[in-house]
Design an enzyme around this catalytic site. Structure first.
Site, PDB file in Angstrom:
ATOM      1  N   ASP A  23      -4.192   1.074   5.176  1.00 53.12           N
ATOM      2  CA  ASP A  23      -4.682  -0.265   4.160  1.00 53.12           C
ATOM      3  C   ASP A  23      -3.823  -1.410   4.180  1.00 53.12           C
ATOM      4  O   ASP A  23      -3.235  -1.301   3.665  1.00 53.12           O
ATOM      5  CB  ASP A  23      -5.555   0.281   2.695  1.00 53.12           C
ATOM      6  CG  ASP A  23      -5.863  -1.429   1.851  1.00 53.12           C
ATOM      7  OD1 ASP A  23      -6.067  -1.813   2.860  1.00 53.12           O
ATOM      8  OD2 ASP A  23      -5.727  -1.157   1.202  1.00 53.12           O
ATOM      9  N   ASP A  57      -7.746  -7.519   6.362  1.00 51.63           N
ATOM     10  CA  ASP A  57      -7.576  -6.168   5.482  1.00 51.63           C
ATOM     11  C   ASP A  57      -7.916  -4.960   6.065  1.00 51.63           C
ATOM     12  O   ASP A  57      -9.672  -5.017   6.451  1.00 51.63           O
ATOM     13  CB  ASP A  57      -7.800  -6.686   4.470  1.00 51.63           C
ATOM     14  CG  ASP A  57      -7.611  -5.478   3.071  1.00 51.63           C
ATOM     15  OD1 ASP A  57      -7.718  -4.283   3.770  1.00 51.63           O
ATOM     16  OD2 ASP A  57      -8.201  -5.985   2.377  1.00 51.63           O
TER      17      ASP A  57
END
Ligand SMILES: *[C@@H]1O[C@H](CO)[C@@H](O)[C@H](O)[C@H]1NC(C)=O
Ligand SMILES: *[C@@H]1O[C@H](CO)[C@@H](O)[C@H](O)[C@H]1NC(C)=O
Ligand SMILES: *[C@@H]1O[C@H](CO)[C@@H](O)[C@H](O)[C@H]1NC(C)=O
Length: 388
Positions: A93, A276
């Site tokens: 992430d 992201d």
């Protein structure tokens, strides 16, 4: 029907396999559960942007960590922690910085559905005991810090600080296709006094270039990959366009505009955006996204999702994200998704309250499937090129 393919079903059966069954369930019951889970997954895209409150190719020095694509909503890789190794599925992430996995001490329902780390079974484990609390766009965890060896992609990251969960409240965590999260954001976004995974790889001299890169596959295709320490050119076409990181916290850049048919429809005069990998969709400020939904004729359903006539996939023009003078078109087939029942949804979503980045965009997996992305910590730049 098409959208929810074979991979999704495999994903779901894997998800359910860790649920302790008190009796053998009938086929029908199993299918019903899978349906419920599938419905849930399709209605709850991930947003793992961290809420900021205060088998290796040795020649090239590139280490490859394969990831599995779950319904185009999440990409999950396997890591192991401890000696002997205990395995976990994690989201790599870029929207957060810390690493954590569930622990055997966790009491939430989410932890009985997922792999849990047992410190008693690892000879290299060291407790730190410091309590932690991490909150994401969707989901949260609380627990404590510890050290152990972490392995992935042929790399051994020794004595890595990581979190062990005690609580993972909520349905999102319960149904999550991952056990934990491995953050790749800047250290300043993470817990203080902790060296994050990527910084440790670099400090320990395990990689020769201070960068990593993501290739996210589409739909049922395999081959999603995060690579550490180098860039493999066969994952993209043309040259990488390098964009400066505007604020080294998130992987954040300045975007010039968002347009359709040559007309600016959002981000007029420039705006900030974060890249992201832990967010499924394209997320923007509520009023701006509301306007885009209107432009593409997406209408809000009683449950709050923006639905759209599936024929629009073939008729709507590209929406163009311009970054550092370069156009990155996103076609309707990418900004509209079709679920297994043939219903179509807008892949634009409103930023929910709490994120300090309220005026900013989050470019999630919808964007990253189209553009191979390099995250260069040495130069504080982001490299983008069309994915092959
Ligand atoms: C780059 O990726 C391709 C395709 O996955 C692979 O065949 C090749 O060996 C890789 N090259 C390097 C230098 O890692
Ligand atoms: C979707 O659009 C097509 C073409 O414009 C139209 O024929 C059809 O009735 C629409 N479907 C719905 C459910 O509105
Ligand atoms: C990034 O920095 C490294 C070393 O600091 C340098 O060798 C490399 O050329 C730089 N890359 C780009 C794209 O500027």
């Amino acid at each position: 029907m098409r959208w929810f393919g074979v991979l999704g079903l495999v994903a779901l059966s894997e998800c359910l396999v860790t649920i302790p069954l008190t009796r053998v369930k009938s086929m029908r019951e199993n299918l019903r559960e899978k349906d419920k889970l599938r419905d849930y997954l399709e209605k709850h895209p991930y947003n793992l942007a961290y809420k900021f409150v205060d088998s290796a190719d040795l020649d090239q020095g590139i280490y490859y960590e394969p990831m599995r694509n779950y319904l185009d909503l999440a990409y999950v890789g396997t890591i192991s922690i401890g000696t002997p190794p205990q395995e976990f599925k994690v989201i790599f992430d870029t929207g957060s910085t810390d690493l954590w996995v569930p622990s055997i001490y966790c009491t939430s329902p989410a932890c009985s559905n997922h792999n849990v780390f047992n410190p008693l079974l690892s000879s290299t484990f060291r407790a730190l005991g410091r309590p932690i609390h991490l909150q994401y766009g969707t989901g949260m965890m609380s627990g404590f810090l510890a050290y152990d060896n972490v392995q992935f992609g042929g790399l051994v990251d020794e004595s890595q600080a990581f979190g062990l969960s005690l609580k993972e409240p909520g349905k999102f965590m319960e149904y999550a296709v991952f056990d934990g999260i491995l953050g790749l954001g800047y250290p300043s976004l993470g817990l203080q006094g902790i060296t994050p995974v990527f910084d440790n790889l670099w400090k320990q001299g395990l990689i020769s270039e201070e960068l990593f890169a993501f290739y996210l596959s589409k739909k049922e295709e395999e081959g999603s990959m995060v690579m550490f320490g180098g860039v493999n050119h066969s994952y993209y076409s043309g040259d990488l366009n390098w964009v400066p990181v505007s604020r080294p916290l998130y992987w954040q850049l300045t975007m010039d505009s968002i347009s359709m048919n040559g007309k600016v429809i959002a981000c007029d005069g420039g705006c900030e955006a974060i890249i992201d990998t832990g967010t499924s969709l394209l997320i923007g400020p509520p009023d701006v996204v509301f306007n885009i939904q209107k432009i593409i004729d997406a209408e809000q359903s009683y449950s709050g999702e923006y639905m759209i006539n599936c024929t629009a996939i073939n008729t709507l023009p590209d929406i163009v994200f311009t970054i550092n003078g370069v156009d990155y078109p996103v076609p309707a087939s990418a900004y509209i998704r079709e679920d297994h029942q043939g219903t179509c949804y807008s892949n634009f979503d409103e930023g929910t309250g709490g994120l300090l980045l309220s005026d900013s965009w989050i470019l999630g997996d919808v964007f990253l499937r189209l553009y191979f992305t390099v995250f260069d910590r040495a130069n504080n730049t982001i490299g983008l090129a069309p994915a092959v």
